[in-house]
Design a protein around this motif. Sequence first.
Motif, PDB file in Angstrom:
ATOM      1  N   THR A 391       0.836  -1.196   0.000  1.00  0.00           N
ATOM      2  CA  THR A 391       0.000   0.000   0.000  1.00  0.00           C
ATOM      3  C   THR A 391       0.878   1.256   0.000  1.00  0.00           C
ATOM      4  OG1 THR A 391      -0.091   0.151   2.382  1.00  0.00           O
ATOM      5  CG2 THR A 391      -1.820  -1.139   1.327  1.00  0.00           C
ATOM      6  N   ASP A 428      -4.525   3.578   1.308  1.00  0.00           N
ATOM      7  CA  ASP A 428      -4.477   2.135   1.542  1.00  0.00           C
ATOM      8  C   ASP A 428      -4.662   1.331   0.265  1.00  0.00           C
ATOM      9  OD1 ASP A 428      -3.936   2.062   4.341  1.00  0.00           O
ATOM     10  OD2 ASP A 428      -5.918   2.947   4.626  1.00  0.00           O
ATOM     11  N   THR A 429      -4.627   2.026  -0.856  1.00  0.00           N
ATOM     12  CA  THR A 429      -4.716   1.333  -2.133  1.00  0.00           C
ATOM     13  C   THR A 429      -3.441   0.539  -2.383  1.00  0.00           C
ATOM     14  OG1 THR A 429      -5.886   3.254  -2.952  1.00  0.00           O
ATOM     15  CG2 THR A 429      -5.107   1.694  -4.595  1.00  0.00           C
ATOM     16  N   PRO A 430      -3.600  -0.737  -2.773  1.00  0.00           N
ATOM     17  CA  PRO A 430      -2.402  -1.479  -3.146  1.00  0.00           C
ATOM     18  C   PRO A 430      -1.831  -0.916  -4.448  1.00  0.00           C
ATOM     19  CG  PRO A 430      -4.350  -2.905  -3.130  1.00  0.00           C
ATOM     20  CD  PRO A 430      -4.823  -1.517  -2.910  1.00  0.00           C
TER      21      PRO A 430
END
Lengths: 634, 207, 208
Positions: A391, A428-430
């Motif tokens: 992330t 928190d986006t991968p």
Amino acid sequence: MPRLNSRADLEELRKEILAKRDPNKPRITVCSGTACSASGARQVAVALEEEIRKRGLDAEVELKKTGCHGFCEKGPLVVVYPQEICYVRVRPEDVPEIVQSVKENRIISRLLYVGPGKERISRESEIPFYKYQKRIVFGLNRQVDPKSIEDYIASGGYGALAKALFEMSPEQVLEEIKKADLRGRGGGGFPAGKKWETARNALGEPKYVIVNCDEGDPGAYMDRSLMEGNPHRVLEGLIIGAYAIGAREGFIYVREEYPLAVENVKVAIKQAEEYGLLGENILGSGFDFHVRVHRGAGAFVSGESTALMNAIEGRVGEPRMKYIHTAVSGIKGKPSCLNNVETWANVPLIIEHGADWFRSIGTEKSKGTKIFSLVGKVNDTGLVEVPMGITLRDIIYKIGGGIKGGKKFKAVQTGGPSGGVIPEEYLDTPVDFDRLVELGSMMGSGGMIVMDEDTCMVDIARFFVGFLLEESCGKCVPCREGLRVLHSILTDICEGRGRDEDLKLIEEIAETMKETSLCALGTTAANPVLTTLKYFRSEYEAHIRERRCPAKVCKSLIAYYIDPEACQACGACLKNCPVGAVEGGEDEIHRIDQDKCTKCGTCYEVCAFNAVKKISGEPVPPSPPRGTRPRAKR
Amino acid sequence: MGKVKLEIDGKEVVAEEGMTVLEAARLVGAEIPTLCHDERLEPYGACRVCTVEIERGGKTRMVAACGFPVENGLKVRTRSPRLDRMRKTLIELAAVSAGEWEEGSKFWTLVREYGADPSRFASRVQIKPTKCIVCGLCVRTCSDVTGDGVIGFVGRGINRRVVIFPEKAQNCWTCRYCQEVCPTGKISPAGPLHSFPSIDDVLAGRV
Amino acid sequence: MVELGCHHCGYRWNYRGESAFYATCPRCHYKVRIPNQKVDQTGELGKIGLEEHSKNLTGIAKIVNTVVSQFGYDENMLIQILLTFQKNFGWIPREVLSEVSKQLGVPLTRVYQVATFYKAFSLAPVGKHKIRVCMGTSCKVRGAPVILERLEGLLGIKAGETTPDLRFTLETVNCLGCCALGPVVVVDGDYWGNLTVRNVEKVVRSYR
């Protein structure tokens, strides 16, 4: 050095080199990347050399100037092996003590990295910056001297080439790359295997392979570090690629701003030719391959594949229409396979360890690792190699150690001028190719610029548009004129002349540029504007409607004044003001003459008492009368 | 050469392999506007007003008709409200550097046809109009006719412009082809030497 | 050079242009296809002719010839040749451009287009010390614009200009790839990192 004529010769040489080396012998390595050199690594290396010679320790201690370690913020870096003790911000004065400590086998505590909890960390791999990385491509940089092919061979280098040449057919190599799902690291993430296959199957001889090291994205420098720090790995990847595609000739295009990369890769090519790893009849396999280095001459747009091929032909580096893929018709109309430095550097690893190993790293659609240059307002800046799918938060906070000066995070910019900004809610986006595109940004070549609350998003959008305006080749109308008009509108907004209809106008131009521009520079040029507009629209509106810059950056919309309560009359601002806008005496509160002030911010920066205040969208408070004494002295 | 079947504006067209969409469209009389194209020269793709919508494999995208090669099963749309809007914006953008143009010129006709407002963007930018949209037709024609061009491009981006090279002036026999192809009427009948600044003036910053 | 005949009007002429596919008939303006071998022919002819002549060259022509011959009269190497002159002279005089065009057999228009397109080339004399201020994103958010302004003030020139005494040339570049050290300034190849408004003056003074 005798030429290597077979795979056995290579193995023999590797064993020979390793036999000469004692793994327990103390080894001092100095990072010699451009960033560390800029902060004094060269002087440190010279001092170390002298100190070792002076003490007559040449036989006992080995000194190695390696490629970039990536932890540029804390350079110059010195690492002592075999204990792997990492010293940061080393000065030439520290050298005698370091050599002494190596001899006595102890650790100098004051030169160690200080962790977040004020603890001192000695082992390099324990430092959070390194701990959470996965350095499969980049890791070797800190072990090898980029100018020594023996170092590279000792670490297993050119083993993958030998494997490809003697164990695999070109088709098998191609299949392995396709199976590994290696995607181009230069920006778009186009599957490399597919590109190779197209080039291989295309009619026309000769075929060409090209390394694109025209890394122009502002804020990105991982290709440079690979090229400077471990050129043999890129070269090995290129030779393997040429074998799979059926090319006999290759080009390495390096941008003008990277002289050290040109130097190191030229040395690498010469060495590889001498050792029989490049040129005629490589390792006695019957495969011939030649490489030539082309230097760029300073044009961002030359990184675009068709423009780069034009430049290699000695023409102006402007793009041409690409409806027929360059893998079919590139340099001189022949099939040309172009990949970025990092992509080529992944190839030897895939061949050596297999596609399945590579596929085990990363996310479903993005395999392997990616090197990012984590820069901007983050504590530990530098190059980080992480598995796809990590992330953004982990990169910025765990590896980068959070925001500088305890400020608040605002956005992270990825993908350079073709990318966009990503606000806090998506931290928190991968990170992988597709998720970043979904957010309106892109992977790009891997720049990751962290911005804090002191960054104005309109100003950033204007900066990128200004950058592209300067770098656009000017061939097609939407890019040339679209950027000119966008820049003018954004300047108006930043300078307090924005109009309500401007945002609609920006969107209209952006859409036209995206759909109709000739090359990727134009089609993606509006991304920084569109993403800032999408995530920070209120900031644009504050500029237009309230004539206020919320981040207090846009000069026309801010003012500086001196807080009479805090001013100590120290005179720092008065002395440093370049235009003489500060008035005041030894025992008198200073005042800023608003008519003279150019808002350069020097006073704000030099004031030790936080007395200089920056405001936007509100009137400047009146200054106290002349002769008013500072509060502390009253 | 093989034949290729495609659909342009709903009409089936049989074109030759290697043809561009623009050439195929002209076979059936579908009108696609151009500014930087001349069938006697290689496709260049600078003005982008020949943008059309293509559909293949269920995906629609916009491409420049002057450079896109025909292929079997391709569906092309040369007019749509969206295309018209794009072309209008493109013409208005081109008008930023042009500033003015001859009445009756190709550019003038397009401004009329698409109802463009040439001052919409131009009013936001403070520059001296040059009457030139940097389409490169004159430069490319000149180098084709004379071999060693009399006029050429210098500079990059918004500073790109056409200049004359005094040492090559004798190559110009006033063939007037450059005047003929110019879409804005920038080049006077007296020839290019009287229409563009010289390289010396540009390098010295005099113009 | 290749002799072409127009299919339309029958006119014949010697074509010296650089288009690989079509030429335009000077008389009737008709598109004429160029036979494929054209490109190779000019290259070979130009090469042989010039190597014979190179012994009799003098002055600038001779200087240019040493570089051009080093690159094997290969027109693909135009950019590399110009980079060599730029490095050795600090700038590229106009006479050199004309000579390169002649000896390489590349139209003058193309030589100029290349020389004015790339940032690395300057066609006017430059200062003894070249100060390049990085304006990349990272340097920008770390305060590069203020550094540039300070430098402009100190030297009394704007970015892109040279001081009248030819001591300094001030330039901006878009990212030097030293992002971790921003703001960065490079003077004659020496990198100065982590600059502030205060210590930038020291940097300039060390080159005075």
